[in-house]
Design an enzyme around this catalytic site. Sequence first.
Site, PDB file in Angstrom:
ATOM      1  N   ASN A   1     -20.475 -17.946  -8.466  1.00 48.27           N
ATOM      2  CA  ASN A   1     -20.814 -17.265  -7.204  1.00 48.27           C
ATOM      3  C   ASN A   1     -22.163 -17.706  -6.641  1.00 48.27           C
ATOM      4  O   ASN A   1     -22.647 -17.135  -5.655  1.00 48.27           O
ATOM      5  CB  ASN A   1     -20.830 -15.744  -7.416  1.00 48.27           C
TER       6      ASN A   1
ATOM      7  N   HIS B   1      -9.508 -23.308   2.825  1.00 52.58           N
ATOM      8  CA  HIS B   1     -10.401 -24.467   2.702  1.00 52.58           C
ATOM      9  C   HIS B   1     -10.361 -25.361   3.940  1.00 52.58           C
ATOM     10  O   HIS B   1     -10.887 -26.460   3.925  1.00 52.58           O
ATOM     11  CB  HIS B   1     -10.076 -25.260   1.422  1.00 52.58           C
TER      12      HIS B   1
ATOM     13  N   ARG C   1     -14.452 -16.131   1.630  1.00 49.26           N
ATOM     14  CA  ARG C   1     -14.433 -16.474   0.207  1.00 49.26           C
ATOM     15  C   ARG C   1     -14.842 -15.271  -0.662  1.00 49.26           C
ATOM     16  O   ARG C   1     -14.311 -15.041  -1.745  1.00 49.26           O
ATOM     17  CB  ARG C   1     -15.398 -17.649  -0.032  1.00 49.26           C
TER      18      ARG C   1
ATOM     19  N   HIS D   1     -13.188 -13.684  -4.010  1.00 50.95           N
ATOM     20  CA  HIS D   1     -13.925 -13.549  -5.269  1.00 50.95           C
ATOM     21  C   HIS D   1     -14.026 -12.082  -5.698  1.00 50.95           C
ATOM     22  O   HIS D   1     -14.158 -11.781  -6.880  1.00 50.95           O
ATOM     23  CB  HIS D   1     -15.318 -14.177  -5.144  1.00 50.95           C
TER      24      HIS D   1
HETATM   25  C1  HEM Z   1      -6.767 -21.685  -5.260  1.00 53.73           C
HETATM   26  C2  HEM Z   1      -7.858 -21.610  -5.978  1.00 53.73           C
HETATM   27  C3  HEM Z   1      -9.217 -21.839  -5.403  1.00 53.73           C
HETATM   28  C4  HEM Z   1     -10.181 -22.638  -5.932  1.00 53.73           C
HETATM   29  C5  HEM Z   1     -10.091 -23.431  -7.209  1.00 53.73           C
HETATM   30  C6  HEM Z   1     -11.314 -22.579  -5.036  1.00 53.73           C
HETATM   31  C7  HEM Z   1     -12.507 -23.234  -5.227  1.00 53.73           C
HETATM   32  C8  HEM Z   1     -13.517 -23.333  -4.296  1.00 53.73           C
HETATM   33  C9  HEM Z   1     -14.713 -24.111  -4.467  1.00 53.73           C
HETATM   34  C10 HEM Z   1     -15.092 -24.898  -5.703  1.00 53.73           C
HETATM   35  C11 HEM Z   1     -15.442 -23.996  -3.329  1.00 53.73           C
HETATM   36  C12 HEM Z   1     -16.778 -24.677  -3.007  1.00 53.73           C
HETATM   37  C13 HEM Z   1     -17.923 -23.963  -3.659  1.00 53.73           C
HETATM   38  C14 HEM Z   1     -19.201 -24.741  -3.625  1.00 53.73           C
HETATM   39  O1  HEM Z   1     -19.199 -25.967  -3.637  1.00 53.73           O
HETATM   40  O2  HEM Z   1     -20.257 -24.124  -3.601  1.00 53.73           O
HETATM   41  C15 HEM Z   1     -14.710 -23.142  -2.436  1.00 53.73           C
HETATM   42  C16 HEM Z   1     -15.114 -22.799  -1.181  1.00 53.73           C
HETATM   43  C17 HEM Z   1     -14.438 -21.910  -0.371  1.00 53.73           C
HETATM   44  N1  HEM Z   1     -13.325 -21.196  -0.718  1.00 53.73           N
HETATM   45 FE1  HEM Z   1     -12.133 -21.510  -2.316  1.00 53.73          FE
HETATM   46  N2  HEM Z   1     -11.012 -21.765  -3.988  1.00 53.73           N
HETATM   47  C18 HEM Z   1      -9.739 -21.282  -4.169  1.00 53.73           C
HETATM   48  C19 HEM Z   1      -9.084 -20.382  -3.365  1.00 53.73           C
HETATM   49  C20 HEM Z   1      -9.650 -19.761  -2.265  1.00 53.73           C
HETATM   50  C21 HEM Z   1      -9.087 -18.628  -1.586  1.00 53.73           C
HETATM   51  C22 HEM Z   1      -7.824 -17.894  -2.016  1.00 53.73           C
HETATM   52  C23 HEM Z   1      -9.917 -18.344  -0.540  1.00 53.73           C
HETATM   53  C24 HEM Z   1      -9.828 -17.256   0.482  1.00 53.73           C
HETATM   54  C25 HEM Z   1      -8.782 -16.499   0.689  1.00 53.73           C
HETATM   55  C26 HEM Z   1     -10.977 -19.339  -0.565  1.00 53.73           C
HETATM   56  C27 HEM Z   1     -11.969 -19.468   0.377  1.00 53.73           C
HETATM   57  C28 HEM Z   1     -12.983 -20.400   0.342  1.00 53.73           C
HETATM   58  C29 HEM Z   1     -13.895 -20.639   1.446  1.00 53.73           C
HETATM   59  C30 HEM Z   1     -13.836 -20.004   2.822  1.00 53.73           C
HETATM   60  C31 HEM Z   1     -14.817 -21.570   0.989  1.00 53.73           C
HETATM   61  C32 HEM Z   1     -16.024 -22.130   1.775  1.00 53.73           C
HETATM   62  C33 HEM Z   1     -17.234 -21.258   1.519  1.00 53.73           C
HETATM   63  C34 HEM Z   1     -18.477 -21.627   2.302  1.00 53.73           C
HETATM   64  O3  HEM Z   1     -18.501 -22.622   3.016  1.00 53.73           O
HETATM   65  O4  HEM Z   1     -19.459 -20.868   2.189  1.00 53.73           O
HETATM   66  N3  HEM Z   1     -10.796 -20.152  -1.639  1.00 53.73           N
HETATM   67  N4  HEM Z   1     -13.553 -22.736  -3.053  1.00 53.73           N
END
Ligand code: HEM
Length: 331
Positions: A98, A196, A69, A73
């Site tokens: 973040n 995700h 992630r 970012h």
């Molecule tokens: C398409 C638009 C995207 C949105 C709106 C989005 C939004 C989010 C949100 C809201 C979370 C949870 C954060 C939390 O509750 O603390 C999350 C987690 C995550 N996102 Fe996305 N995301 C997007 C695209 C991406 C992309 C492109 C990647 C990587 C290439 C990614 C990788 C991840 C990962 C791996 C997590 C889990 C993080 C953890 O468990 O520590 N996301 N994302």
Amino acid sequence: MAQFRILLLAAILMFSGVVVDAYGPGDNGYVGLRDDYYGTSCKDVETVIKKAVQAELAKNLKHAAGVLRMHFHDCFVEGCDASVLLDGPGTEKTAHVNEKLAGYEVIDAAKAAVEEVCPGVVSCADILAYAARDSTVELNGTAWAVQGGRKDGTVSLASRAEAELPPPEFQVSQLIDSFARRGLSAKQMVVLSGSHTVGVGHCDKFVSRLYNFNSTFFTDPSIDPAYATELKNICPQHTFNTTIEVFMDVITPTSAGVFEANYYKTLQEHKGLFTSDQSLFDDTRTKATVTSLLNNERFQKEFGKAMRAMGRVGVKTKGQIRTNCRVVNTY
Ligand code: HEM
């Protein structure tokens, strides 16, 4: 004319044996990145990073999702230039968006290991790109070749992170637009959202779907009703705790996650956690891509290609090779 020059340069590089991706959506016309970029300047860099990443993830595998992630970012704010890694008041990492970003210590360890063998050669932005690939592999994902050649930036502002990163309430049009502004296609956006399949989300990121959704529906009708009840039990209205974690992939809900195509299956079952996830299945512009990515082999292949494209967003040709990824060089 400019496009012709880029194409000519790409052709020269291609015939000289240097691997460059074709000019097209996602490569932003930038051909400064190369596979095996450190082949002569730091030939063992990828092995050194991989070992350091593996050692750190052995202590806490949940950081694998964090690092993946983090690369996203980084790339969406000021380009892939390690701006997300800078410490200090008001930097990107202090932004609300973040707040839960985790795994900075993985990058610190990788940088320290690299500086031991090749001081001052490998940028933090490149280390983050390699580490994101290695972290995905640690979660059973398929590896891809990572290009190198990014320089580190000196600007990092929380306000830019808040403004540039797509929020979980985004619908397909807004997502397509956000990715298109970085030269990434709608298909690449759907593929990258497949991240995700690992990691967690917190109640505050999806609670608006559960209660007082809109004037017609109390709960978002695109959520499977049994799943909505489950989420309400975990995140009670008004009294939820923002530290409660929900696995984003309900099909393989293990603490760190397994990197496979099940994310797309959850969307088909209306169990996507965020609006930005579920809307990909519910919108005609992206539904066919979601369905095609149910095939795990295809997903893994497409994911590597899309990550290479994301890794080219806003890359800097001029900049620093930071000594410490958390601080801008002052010399
Ligand atoms: C398409 C638009 C995207 C949105 C709106 C989005 C939004 C989010 C949100 C809201 C979370 C949870 C954060 C939390 O509750 O603390 C999350 C987690 C995550 N996102 Fe996305 N995301 C997007 C695209 C991406 C992309 C492109 C990647 C990587 C290439 C990614 C990788 C991840 C990962 C791996 C997590 C889990 C993080 C953890 O468990 O520590 N996301 N994302």
